[in-house]
Design a protein around this motif. Structure first.
Motif, PDB file in Angstrom:
ATOM      1  N   VAL A 173      41.746  44.349  38.783  1.00  0.00           N
ATOM      2  CA  VAL A 173      42.549  43.795  39.881  1.00  0.00           C
ATOM      3  C   VAL A 173      42.536  42.272  39.795  1.00  0.00           C
ATOM      4  O   VAL A 173      41.480  41.649  39.680  1.00  0.00           O
ATOM      5  CB  VAL A 173      41.985  44.254  41.239  1.00  0.00           C
ATOM      6  N   ASP A 174      43.739  41.593  39.817  1.00  0.00           N
ATOM      7  CA  ASP A 174      43.877  40.132  39.742  1.00  0.00           C
ATOM      8  C   ASP A 174      43.789  39.562  41.154  1.00  0.00           C
ATOM      9  O   ASP A 174      44.766  39.604  41.914  1.00  0.00           O
ATOM     10  CB  ASP A 174      45.214  39.777  39.093  1.00  0.00           C
ATOM     11  N   GLN A 175      42.610  39.046  41.513  1.00  0.00           N
ATOM     12  CA  GLN A 175      42.398  38.523  42.861  1.00  0.00           C
ATOM     13  C   GLN A 175      43.298  37.318  43.138  1.00  0.00           C
ATOM     14  O   GLN A 175      43.795  37.142  44.262  1.00  0.00           O
ATOM     15  CB  GLN A 175      40.924  38.140  43.035  1.00  0.00           C
ATOM     16  N   GLN A 176      43.517  36.449  42.147  1.00  0.00           N
ATOM     17  CA  GLN A 176      44.362  35.269  42.358  1.00  0.00           C
ATOM     18  C   GLN A 176      45.809  35.662  42.622  1.00  0.00           C
ATOM     19  O   GLN A 176      46.474  35.085  43.476  1.00  0.00           O
ATOM     20  CB  GLN A 176      44.285  34.346  41.141  1.00  0.00           C
ATOM     21  N   LEU A 177      46.277  36.688  41.880  1.00  0.00           N
ATOM     22  CA  LEU A 177      47.643  37.148  42.105  1.00  0.00           C
ATOM     23  C   LEU A 177      47.787  37.721  43.506  1.00  0.00           C
ATOM     24  O   LEU A 177      48.783  37.481  44.195  1.00  0.00           O
ATOM     25  CB  LEU A 177      48.031  38.188  41.053  1.00  0.00           C
ATOM     26  N   THR A 178      46.783  38.476  43.924  1.00  0.00           N
ATOM     27  CA  THR A 178      46.806  39.045  45.274  1.00  0.00           C
ATOM     28  C   THR A 178      46.873  37.931  46.317  1.00  0.00           C
ATOM     29  O   THR A 178      47.646  37.986  47.283  1.00  0.00           O
ATOM     30  CB  THR A 178      45.563  39.916  45.517  1.00  0.00           C
ATOM     31  N   GLN A 179      46.049  36.882  46.110  1.00  0.00           N
ATOM     32  CA  GLN A 179      46.028  35.756  47.053  1.00  0.00           C
ATOM     33  C   GLN A 179      47.348  34.998  47.022  1.00  0.00           C
ATOM     34  O   GLN A 179      47.868  34.573  48.060  1.00  0.00           O
ATOM     35  CB  GLN A 179      44.867  34.820  46.698  1.00  0.00           C
ATOM     36  N   TYR A 180      47.921  34.836  45.825  1.00  0.00           N
ATOM     37  CA  TYR A 180      49.199  34.145  45.679  1.00  0.00           C
ATOM     38  C   TYR A 180      50.304  34.897  46.414  1.00  0.00           C
ATOM     39  O   TYR A 180      51.107  34.303  47.148  1.00  0.00           O
ATOM     40  CB  TYR A 180      49.542  34.007  44.198  1.00  0.00           C
ATOM     41  N   ASN A 181      50.353  36.221  46.224  1.00  0.00           N
ATOM     42  CA  ASN A 181      51.385  37.025  46.888  1.00  0.00           C
ATOM     43  C   ASN A 181      51.225  36.970  48.402  1.00  0.00           C
ATOM     44  O   ASN A 181      52.209  36.949  49.142  1.00  0.00           O
ATOM     45  CB  ASN A 181      51.307  38.472  46.401  1.00  0.00           C
ATOM     46  N   GLU A 182      49.969  36.920  48.863  1.00  0.00           N
ATOM     47  CA  GLU A 182      49.727  36.810  50.305  1.00  0.00           C
ATOM     48  C   GLU A 182      50.226  35.466  50.829  1.00  0.00           C
ATOM     49  O   GLU A 182      50.820  35.394  51.911  1.00  0.00           O
ATOM     50  CB  GLU A 182      48.241  36.976  50.616  1.00  0.00           C
TER      51      GLU A 182
END
Length: 490
Positions: free
Chosen positions: A32-41
């Motif tokens: 799971v890409d935590q940075q991508l998740t944060q970016y999308n949020e």
């Protein structure tokens, strides 16, 4: 033991029936890409108007995708000027270079302005500053960015003046911001107010005028030229009070801690719009002297508006530079000297220069009464005829003009034909200190002031200017003209 065997058998059966997904993760599935998740949020928060939360998320994604750019876009949403009418406080806020927050805060108290200008790093949605305001009061302040507003919190901890912002908390709506800074309107009344009463450099700053130093005026004698930023308005500001002394450079008794405005220049459309289209002759209105096409401190007096003989005759336009000062401000004696220099004696010489532009004029007063002055102007090289003018001292108009020998005008020769006032009897004050006075012959070595040691000649062999003064350089021994800047040797 039987239970363990049963568990192993069931696991093997599951593997055979349902495949490896129930027991092992697929080898090609990425973590799971935590940075991508944060970016999308963060993007989702922007779309929902949750700007403060979006800033916090992008702030912690430095260098990831276009997070830095998205963060700057969010910060630009808050950049601008805000005003709170109830408190008289204005805030100019912006964040540049990633997270460097700049603030410019002004507060008007009893018509006087206090100013705080500071920079600090912004930690996501909050910037905290230690400040030292324009009155040397110190404290801390913070700016908090919210979804639809930003809040300012000021705590003054050390007071050095009765004028202080104090403690305050204000919320500014983003929808109310302006792209332009707030400033006092500058009109004729504003500028005349500078010279009707003594206005100091500190007064100007307290009223919110952004004044910047331009240059020292004549020989750096405690007088300087300042400019109101982003305008064509300039100010002659002195470290001494010229209204209290007839000394040109002030003294210990007339020095001031807060420099005073004694002269102003501004476009004609701002200060005397009714004179646009008229001749650019100096004029006195309500005890204020106006000199069109003048320049602050561009001659060799402490307060002057340039050499009147070199002001070309033409019509005043909207952009014509007008220099002015008042009798109330500088005192009767200094005011009369300037009026004489520009409106009476200067009028005669200027008229002569208009007729004979290649001449090197000198003047002689033939008669002086309360109502008029009779002045003869002649070319000291003898290339042009003498002209005598009778000038009304109230209207500054030429009542009579006569071209010819002075004896034809008054019946008496006041000077001989070959008289040369510059070469035979200079009668000049030291151009550096204004104290040394000489009546001896000049020679080639120059005059040495007994007071300051300055060596000079009251002439220039480059421009031959009427009021030229050349000071000897300590570097190469050449004389340098104060009018044209030319260097020469006798």
């Amino acid at each position: 033991m039987a239970i363990s065997v049963i568990a192993v058998v069931m696991a093997i059966a599951g593997f055979l029936i349902f495949g490896t997904d129930l027991v092992f993760k697929k080898a090609d599935e990425a973590p799971v890409d935590q940075q991508l998740t944060q970016y999308n949020e963060a993007v989702a928060c922007m779309e929902k108007g949750e700007y403060a939360r979006a800033i916090e998320l992008f702030y912690n994604l430095t260098g990831y995708k276009d997070s830095d750019r998205q963060l700057q876009i969010l910060y630009e949403r808050y950049a601008g000027c805000y005003k709170d009418d109830a408190s008289g406080v204005t805030l100019h806020f912006q964040i540049l270079g990633g997270n460097t927050a700049n603030i410019d805060i002004t507060s008007v108290v009893d018509g006087k302005q206090i100013r705080i200008t500071e920079s600090s790093l912004c930690q996501a949605t909050k910037a905290t500053f230690d400040f030292n305001d324009s009155e040397n009061n110190q404290g801390t302040l913070s700016v908090q960015l919210n979804d639809n507003d930003l809040s300012l919190d000021v705590k003054t901890e050390t007071t050095m003046s009765d004028l202080t912002i104090g403690d305050l908390t204000i919320s500014f709506k983003i929808s109310d911001k302006s792209d332009q800074p707030f400033s006092e309107e500058i009109n004729a009344d504003t500028l005349l107010g500078f010279i009707e009463n003594k206005t100091t450099l500190r007064n100007l700053k307290q009223r919110g005028f952004d004044v910047v130093f331009v240059s020292a005026l004549y020989n750096d004698t405690g007088s300087s030229c300042y400019k109101i930023n982003n305008t064509d308005i300039q100010l002659a500001i002195f470290n001494f009070d010229i209204s209290k002394s007839d000394e040109y450079y002030g003294n210990a008794d007339t020095s001031v801690d807060d420099p005073i405005v004694f002269g102003v220049s501004a476009p004609a459309e701002t200060i005397i719009p009714d004179y646009v289209g008229k001749a650019n002759d100096p004029v006195v209105l309500n005890d204020v002297l106006y000199v069109p096409d003048g320049n602050l401190g561009q001659n060799y007096h402490v307060l002057d508006f340039g050499d009147p003989t070199w002001i070309e005759k033409k019509k005043i336009t909207e952009k014509t530079n007008i220099c002015f000062t008042s009798k109330e401000l500088i005192g009767q004696e200094h005011f009369d000297e300037l009026v004489d220099y520009y409106c009476i004696s200067g009028k005669a010489t200027r008229e002569y220069m208009t007729t004979y532009p290649e001449s090197f004029p000198a003047t002689e007063i033939l008669e002086d009464t309360n109502t008029y002055r009779t002045i003869s102007v002649y070319d000291y090289k003898g290339n042009y005829p003498m002209v005598t003018y009778k000038i009304n001292k109230q209207t500054f108009q030429i009542e009579e003009r006569y071209e010819g020998n002075n004896s034809d005008w008054s019946g008496e020769n006041v000077w001989e034909e070959e008289y040369d006032p510059v070469l035979e009897s200079p009668n000049v004050w030291c151009p550096n200190c204004g104290v040394g006075f000489y009546t001896t012959g000049i020679g080639n070595d120059g005059l040495t002031c007994s007071e300051c040691g300055c060596v000079w000649l009251p002439m220039c062999n480059v421009c031959y200017g009427q009021d030229a003064v050349s000071i000897k350089s300590a570097d190469d021994g050449q004389f340098v003209c104060n009018k044209c800047g030319g260097a020469w040797n006798p």
